[in-house]
Design a protein around this motif. Structure first.
Motif, PDB file in Angstrom:
ATOM      1  N   ALA A  37     -25.481 -12.769  99.020  1.00  0.00           N
ATOM      2  CA  ALA A  37     -24.825 -12.830  97.712  1.00  0.00           C
ATOM      3  C   ALA A  37     -23.463 -12.149  97.759  1.00  0.00           C
ATOM      4  CB  ALA A  37     -25.705 -12.184  96.649  1.00  0.00           C
ATOM      5  N   ALA A  38     -23.350 -11.061  98.522  1.00  0.00           N
ATOM      6  CA  ALA A  38     -22.071 -10.370  98.645  1.00  0.00           C
ATOM      7  C   ALA A  38     -21.054 -11.236  99.383  1.00  0.00           C
ATOM      8  CB  ALA A  38     -22.267  -9.044  99.381  1.00  0.00           C
ATOM      9  N   CYS A  39     -21.522 -12.022 100.349  1.00  0.00           N
ATOM     10  CA  CYS A  39     -20.619 -12.936 101.068  1.00  0.00           C
ATOM     11  C   CYS A  39     -20.072 -13.998 100.121  1.00  0.00           C
ATOM     12  CB  CYS A  39     -21.358 -13.593 102.233  1.00  0.00           C
ATOM     13  SG  CYS A  39     -21.869 -12.444 103.528  1.00  0.00           S
ATOM     14  N   ALA A  40     -20.938 -14.547  99.291  1.00  0.00           N
ATOM     15  CA  ALA A  40     -20.489 -15.539  98.322  1.00  0.00           C
ATOM     16  C   ALA A  40     -19.509 -14.921  97.331  1.00  0.00           C
ATOM     17  CB  ALA A  40     -21.689 -16.125  97.580  1.00  0.00           C
ATOM     18  N   ALA A  41     -19.798 -13.692  96.900  1.00  0.00           N
ATOM     19  CA  ALA A  41     -18.911 -13.012  95.950  1.00  0.00           C
ATOM     20  C   ALA A  41     -17.544 -12.750  96.572  1.00  0.00           C
ATOM     21  CB  ALA A  41     -19.549 -11.702  95.491  1.00  0.00           C
ATOM     22  N   ALA A  42     -17.512 -12.459  97.862  1.00  0.00           N
ATOM     23  CA  ALA A  42     -16.241 -12.209  98.543  1.00  0.00           C
ATOM     24  C   ALA A  42     -15.372 -13.458  98.566  1.00  0.00           C
ATOM     25  CB  ALA A  42     -16.500 -11.714  99.964  1.00  0.00           C
ATOM     26  N   ILE A  43     -15.999 -14.602  98.728  1.00  0.00           N
ATOM     27  CA  ILE A  43     -15.242 -15.867  98.712  1.00  0.00           C
ATOM     28  C   ILE A  43     -14.678 -16.121  97.323  1.00  0.00           C
ATOM     29  CG2 ILE A  43     -15.439 -18.377  98.919  1.00  0.00           C
ATOM     30  CD1 ILE A  43     -17.516 -17.898 101.132  1.00  0.00           C
ATOM     31  N   ARG A  44     -15.493 -15.910  96.315  1.00  0.00           N
ATOM     32  CA  ARG A  44     -15.022 -16.149  94.949  1.00  0.00           C
ATOM     33  C   ARG A  44     -13.895 -15.186  94.577  1.00  0.00           C
ATOM     34  NH1 ARG A  44     -20.772 -17.042  94.300  1.00  0.00           N
ATOM     35  NH2 ARG A  44     -21.134 -19.240  93.823  1.00  0.00           N
ATOM     36  N   ALA A  84     -20.686 -21.213  97.654  1.00  0.00           N
ATOM     37  CA  ALA A  84     -19.492 -20.687  96.986  1.00  0.00           C
ATOM     38  C   ALA A  84     -18.287 -21.570  97.278  1.00  0.00           C
ATOM     39  CB  ALA A  84     -19.232 -19.253  97.445  1.00  0.00           C
ATOM     40  N   CYS A  85     -18.172 -22.031  98.517  1.00  0.00           N
ATOM     41  CA  CYS A  85     -17.075 -22.936  98.876  1.00  0.00           C
ATOM     42  C   CYS A  85     -17.165 -24.236  98.090  1.00  0.00           C
ATOM     43  CB  CYS A  85     -17.105 -23.225 100.376  1.00  0.00           C
ATOM     44  SG  CYS A  85     -16.559 -21.858 101.421  1.00  0.00           S
ATOM     45  N   ALA A  86     -18.377 -24.749  97.935  1.00  0.00           N
ATOM     46  CA  ALA A  86     -18.560 -25.986  97.171  1.00  0.00           C
ATOM     47  C   ALA A  86     -18.120 -25.793  95.718  1.00  0.00           C
ATOM     48  CB  ALA A  86     -20.020 -26.429  97.231  1.00  0.00           C
ATOM     49  N   ASP A  87     -18.475 -24.666  95.129  1.00  0.00           N
ATOM     50  CA  ASP A  87     -18.092 -24.387  93.741  1.00  0.00           C
ATOM     51  C   ASP A  87     -16.575 -24.338  93.569  1.00  0.00           C
ATOM     52  OD1 ASP A  87     -20.759 -24.227  93.104  1.00  0.00           O
ATOM     53  OD2 ASP A  87     -20.839 -22.031  93.115  1.00  0.00           O
ATOM     54  N   LEU A  88     -15.873 -23.816  94.584  1.00  0.00           N
ATOM     55  CA  LEU A  88     -14.421 -23.647  94.498  1.00  0.00           C
ATOM     56  C   LEU A  88     -13.644 -24.834  95.066  1.00  0.00           C
ATOM     57  CD1 LEU A  88     -14.143 -19.909  95.633  1.00  0.00           C
ATOM     58  CD2 LEU A  88     -13.999 -20.789  93.287  1.00  0.00           C
ATOM     59  N   GLY A  89     -14.355 -25.760  95.701  1.00  0.00           N
ATOM     60  CA  GLY A  89     -13.671 -26.875  96.347  1.00  0.00           C
ATOM     61  C   GLY A  89     -12.919 -26.450  97.595  1.00  0.00           C
ATOM     62  N   VAL A  90     -13.474 -25.474  98.318  1.00  0.00           N
ATOM     63  CA  VAL A  90     -12.842 -24.895  99.503  1.00  0.00           C
ATOM     64  C   VAL A  90     -13.597 -25.344 100.747  1.00  0.00           C
ATOM     65  CG1 VAL A  90     -12.366 -22.723 100.707  1.00  0.00           C
ATOM     66  CG2 VAL A  90     -12.013 -22.885  98.228  1.00  0.00           C
ATOM     67  N   PRO A  91     -12.918 -25.796 101.796  1.00  0.00           N
ATOM     68  CA  PRO A  91     -13.616 -26.220 103.012  1.00  0.00           C
ATOM     69  C   PRO A  91     -14.095 -25.042 103.845  1.00  0.00           C
ATOM     70  CG  PRO A  91     -11.262 -26.456 103.322  1.00  0.00           C
ATOM     71  CD  PRO A  91     -11.466 -26.073 101.882  1.00  0.00           C
ATOM     72  N   LEU A  92     -15.168 -25.268 104.590  1.00  0.00           N
ATOM     73  CA  LEU A  92     -15.784 -24.246 105.420  1.00  0.00           C
ATOM     74  C   LEU A  92     -15.920 -24.749 106.854  1.00  0.00           C
ATOM     75  CD1 LEU A  92     -17.506 -21.607 105.881  1.00  0.00           C
ATOM     76  CD2 LEU A  92     -19.498 -22.984 105.225  1.00  0.00           C
ATOM     77  N   GLU A 130     -28.318 -26.399 108.390  1.00  0.00           N
ATOM     78  CA  GLU A 130     -28.945 -27.183 107.328  1.00  0.00           C
ATOM     79  C   GLU A 130     -28.531 -26.692 105.945  1.00  0.00           C
ATOM     80  OE1 GLU A 130     -32.004 -29.982 108.072  1.00  0.00           O
ATOM     81  OE2 GLU A 130     -29.853 -30.002 108.539  1.00  0.00           O
ATOM     82  N   ALA A 131     -28.382 -25.387 105.784  1.00  0.00           N
ATOM     83  CA  ALA A 131     -27.960 -24.836 104.496  1.00  0.00           C
ATOM     84  C   ALA A 131     -26.530 -25.249 104.177  1.00  0.00           C
ATOM     85  CB  ALA A 131     -28.083 -23.318 104.514  1.00  0.00           C
ATOM     86  N   VAL A 132     -25.665 -25.270 105.176  1.00  0.00           N
ATOM     87  CA  VAL A 132     -24.277 -25.703 104.949  1.00  0.00           C
ATOM     88  C   VAL A 132     -24.245 -27.174 104.557  1.00  0.00           C
ATOM     89  CG1 VAL A 132     -22.066 -26.127 106.087  1.00  0.00           C
ATOM     90  CG2 VAL A 132     -23.252 -23.947 106.436  1.00  0.00           C
ATOM     91  N   ARG A 133     -25.000 -27.993 105.258  1.00  0.00           N
ATOM     92  CA  ARG A 133     -25.019 -29.427 104.937  1.00  0.00           C
ATOM     93  C   ARG A 133     -25.540 -29.681 103.525  1.00  0.00           C
ATOM     94  NH1 ARG A 133     -27.438 -29.590 110.219  1.00  0.00           N
ATOM     95  NH2 ARG A 133     -25.836 -30.109 111.761  1.00  0.00           N
ATOM     96  N   ALA A 134     -26.535 -28.901 103.117  1.00  0.00           N
ATOM     97  CA  ALA A 134     -27.155 -29.118 101.803  1.00  0.00           C
ATOM     98  C   ALA A 134     -26.307 -28.600 100.659  1.00  0.00           C
ATOM     99  CB  ALA A 134     -28.530 -28.453 101.766  1.00  0.00           C
ATOM    100  N   GLY A 136     -23.202 -29.131  99.708  1.00  0.00           N
ATOM    101  CA  GLY A 136     -22.208 -29.992  99.070  1.00  0.00           C
ATOM    102  C   GLY A 136     -20.780 -29.599  99.388  1.00  0.00           C
ATOM    103  N   ALA A 137     -20.584 -28.547 100.185  1.00  0.00           N
ATOM    104  CA  ALA A 137     -19.234 -28.126 100.559  1.00  0.00           C
ATOM    105  C   ALA A 137     -18.636 -29.062 101.600  1.00  0.00           C
ATOM    106  CB  ALA A 137     -19.257 -26.706 101.114  1.00  0.00           C
ATOM    107  N   THR A 138     -17.337 -29.247 101.543  1.00  0.00           N
ATOM    108  CA  THR A 138     -16.633 -29.910 102.631  1.00  0.00           C
ATOM    109  C   THR A 138     -16.684 -28.975 103.826  1.00  0.00           C
ATOM    110  OG1 THR A 138     -15.160 -31.021 101.075  1.00  0.00           O
ATOM    111  CG2 THR A 138     -14.418 -30.871 103.367  1.00  0.00           C
ATOM    112  N   HIS A 139     -17.113 -29.492 104.977  1.00  0.00           N
ATOM    113  CA  HIS A 139     -17.367 -28.579 106.090  1.00  0.00           C
ATOM    114  C   HIS A 139     -17.253 -29.276 107.447  1.00  0.00           C
ATOM    115  CE1 HIS A 139     -21.283 -30.609 105.694  1.00  0.00           C
ATOM    116  NE2 HIS A 139     -21.366 -30.406 107.001  1.00  0.00           N
ATOM    117  N   VAL A 140     -17.059 -28.470 108.459  1.00  0.00           N
ATOM    118  CA  VAL A 140     -17.315 -28.866 109.841  1.00  0.00           C
ATOM    119  C   VAL A 140     -18.191 -27.793 110.457  1.00  0.00           C
ATOM    120  CG1 VAL A 140     -16.360 -29.071 112.171  1.00  0.00           C
ATOM    121  CG2 VAL A 140     -15.291 -30.298 110.300  1.00  0.00           C
ATOM    122  N   ILE A 141     -19.294 -28.216 111.054  1.00  0.00           N
ATOM    123  CA  ILE A 141     -20.136 -27.341 111.854  1.00  0.00           C
ATOM    124  C   ILE A 141     -19.728 -27.558 113.298  1.00  0.00           C
ATOM    125  CG2 ILE A 141     -22.496 -26.893 112.637  1.00  0.00           C
ATOM    126  CD1 ILE A 141     -23.371 -27.938 109.792  1.00  0.00           C
TER     127      ILE A 141
END
Length: 282
Positions: A37-44, A84-92, A130-134, A136-141
């Protein structure tokens, strides 16, 4: 582009610091991956234009007895970042590993091949994928293997230390893969982050050094470049038991990354020479 990097002192994070000093780097003191949760908060809070996760649980053997903790760091934390990236429209850009595969056969693994991790570390990294894929964030693994550099703990530094202490070493020769320089991974991550910002599609890709070799071959080349007389005796995996099973086949097919992004495999031997030169000058 304001890049937010999770990780500060690891091999890839250190190279990212060199190549993108303007990026914002979050070490454990600012974003502990045991607290998703702290990691997500840091992104926001940072509201960046791209995120690179270069932090992970990398203690492969220790993960066998602490799998729940590894799952939080390598599985739950990337998932929280991605949401958090998905919420902000930020790629990961999420760094993963060849250890998601079972390690049988001799053919290079393609990104779409079925996974079957043989150890806790591999399972934790697959959970993160799997969590990244699920999310909804724009991403590359970006799956990679056998990372080395002039800093951190890695095979090259271990060989140089042991080679200075012993005239001969017994090294596993039936695990085959591609040693990958950390600076090349960092450059690839930055390029992928920029491409995602420009509209590139999400996906999973492989990135490893070439040509393929064994750990024994990697060691021989290390000693040759370093000018050390240490000899290497080839041994099978069963002669060097470890708490976590290692895949025998860590070959990665990197052709899709070259076709989609123009990122080609680095020659690990040239990078190894540069690393050894840097270590000698340290």
């Amino acid at each position: 582009m304001t890049v937010l990097v999770f990780g500060s002192t690891g091999q890839v994070a250190t190279e990212l610091r060199r190549q993108a000093p303007e990026a914002v780097f979050l070490g454990r003191d600012r974003a502990d991956l045991t607290d998703p949760a702290a990691c997500a908060a840091a992104i926001r809070a940072a509201n960046p234009t791209a995120v690179i996760n270069a932090a992970a649980w990398t203690a492969v053997d220790r993960a066998e007895t602490e799998e729940a903790a590894a799952q939080v760091v390598n599985g739950a934390a990337p998932g929280a970042m991605a949401r958090a990236c998905a919420d902000l429209g930020v790629p990961l850009v999420q760094i993963s590993t060849d250890y998601v595969f079972g390690g049988s056969g001799t053919a290079p693994r393609r990104p779409e091949d079925p996974v079957s991790p043989v150890n806790a570390y591999g399972r934790s990294k697959w959970a993160g994928e799997e969590a990244v894929r699920a999310s909804g964030a724009t991403h590359v693994i970006l799956r990679t293997s056998w990372v080395f550099s002039a800093h951190g703990a890695n095979f090259v530094k271990t060989m140089l230390r042991l080679g200075a202490e012993r005239p001969a070493l017994r090294i596993v020769a039936d695990q085959i893969g591609g040693p990958t320089p950390a600076d090349a991974i960092a450059a690839a991550c930055l390029r992928l982050a920029a491409a995602l910002r420009e509209g590139a599609r999400s996906g999973t890709h492989h990135f490893a050094g070439a040509p393929e070799t064994s750990w024994a071959g990697f060691a021989r080349e290390t000693f040759r470049i370093a000018g050390m007389p240490t000899t290497v005796e080839d041994i099978p995996t069963e002669a060097f038991p470890t708490p976590a099973r290692r895949p025998l086949n860590s070959r990665l097919d990197c052709s899709a990354l070259a076709a989609d992004f123009g990122i080609t495999q680095p020659d690990w031997r040239a990078a190894l020479a540069q690393v050894i030169t840097e270590l000698k000058g340290a």
